[in-house]
Design a protein around this motif. Structure first.
Motif, PDB file in Angstrom:
ATOM      1  N   LYS A 296     -19.805 -21.458 -14.034  1.00 44.87           N
ATOM      2  CA  LYS A 296     -19.037 -22.570 -14.573  1.00 44.87           C
ATOM      3  C   LYS A 296     -19.550 -22.975 -15.952  1.00 44.87           C
ATOM      4  O   LYS A 296     -18.791 -23.423 -16.809  1.00 44.87           O
ATOM      5  CB  LYS A 296     -19.115 -23.771 -13.624  1.00 44.87           C
TER       6      LYS A 296
ATOM      7  N   ALA B  50     -17.641 -24.080  -4.031  1.00 42.51           N
ATOM      8  CA  ALA B  50     -16.817 -25.018  -4.785  1.00 42.51           C
ATOM      9  C   ALA B  50     -16.589 -26.345  -4.073  1.00 42.51           C
ATOM     10  O   ALA B  50     -16.654 -27.411  -4.694  1.00 42.51           O
ATOM     11  CB  ALA B  50     -15.476 -24.374  -5.156  1.00 42.51           C
TER      12      ALA B  50
ATOM     13  N   GLY C 121     -16.110 -29.726  -9.009  1.00 47.85           N
ATOM     14  CA  GLY C 121     -15.530 -28.410  -8.815  1.00 47.85           C
ATOM     15  C   GLY C 121     -14.022 -28.441  -8.769  1.00 47.85           C
ATOM     16  O   GLY C 121     -13.360 -27.600  -9.333  1.00 47.85           O
TER      17      GLY C 121
ATOM     18  N   GLU D  95     -10.690 -24.792 -10.313  1.00 45.40           N
ATOM     19  CA  GLU D  95     -10.826 -26.162 -10.792  1.00 45.40           C
ATOM     20  C   GLU D  95      -9.483 -26.862 -10.939  1.00 45.40           C
ATOM     21  O   GLU D  95      -9.375 -28.073 -10.745  1.00 45.40           O
ATOM     22  CB  GLU D  95     -11.564 -26.175 -12.132  1.00 45.40           C
TER      23      GLU D  95
END
Length: 237
Positions: free
Chosen positions: A96, A139, A145, A217
């Motif tokens: 990320k 996540a 997330g 996301e």
């Protein structure tokens, strides 16, 4: 020109082992080493570096935060995260943060060298399917997330994607290769590669790994589930 590599790990012995492997390669050069994230940031500011092999669990500043700060630079080197355990939540966070991929520390030398060359040429070194396994597992647990929840966060540029590009995004997020996407959508592999390139440009993403992260996301795909309702992933137009 040699690929300029920096080794970042708080274990001197491990850095020594990696340095010996890289030093034997005619196209690679270890130009810097660091024992923590603070030292790594200082080295990036003062040394021309192409690829960083980054540990995650280090004193002072961990590899995830160091990766995030490094990847914010306009001339950021590519970062390969090295982890002790497969499906490490730290690897997820580093992806990320902008890492080009992750590998296990006990990776065979040949695979490590191939990974360095791959990211230097612009590719990611973690299969999208492996990234998806990471996202499916971690996540829902991590703050910010957005995966698996309803709605997700809007991503600037999504509205600029064509219907075909949205289809490609969904298939990339499911872990399909360019060849598999081409077969699914009855396109040439070169056409799929062109679509992926345009997607990266429109969404201002670094690589396919970041496409997968973005899809989670924003809620385009859900953790542990199939692609979301934003277009039929299996259709061909």
């Amino acid at each position: 020109m040699s690929i300029r590599v920096m080794l970042v790990d708080d274990q001197v012995l491990l850095r020594t082992g990696f340095r010996m492997v890289l030093a034997a390669q005619p196209d690679m050069e270890v130009v810097a080493e660091a024992g923590d994230g603070v030292e790594a940031l200082a080295a990036v500011r003062s040394t021309a570096i192409d690829v960083i092999l980054m540990d995650v669990r280090m004193p002072k500043l961990d590899g995830v935060e160091a990766t995030r700060r490094i990847c914010e630079r306009e001339d950021a080197p590519k970062v390969i995260i090295l982890t002790t355990f497969d499906l490490d939540e730290y690897a997820f966070s580093a992806l990320k943060a902008g890492a080009a991929g992750f590998m296990l520390k006990d990776v065979p030398p040949g695979e490590l060298l191939a990974a360095i060359r791959a990211v230097h040429s612009g590719d990611a070194v973690v299969a999208p399917s492996t990234t998806r396994r990471l996202l499916d597992r971690f996540a829902p647990m991590l703050p910010g997330g957005g995966a698996g929840g309803s709605g997700g966060r809007a991503r600037p540029g999504l509205e600029r994607l064509t219907d075909r590009e949205r289809e490609v995004v969904l298939l990339v997020a499911q872990g399909l290769s360019n060849g598999e996407i081409a077969a699914r959508l009855v396109l040439s592999e070169a056409t799929v590669k062109t679509h992926v390139g345009r997607i990266l440009t429109k969404l201002e993403l670094r690589d396919r790994v970041q496409v997968v992260v973005m899809a989670y996301e924003t809620g385009l795909v859900r953790a542990g589930g199939p692609a979301g309702p934003a277009g039929s992933a299996g259709s061909a137009r």
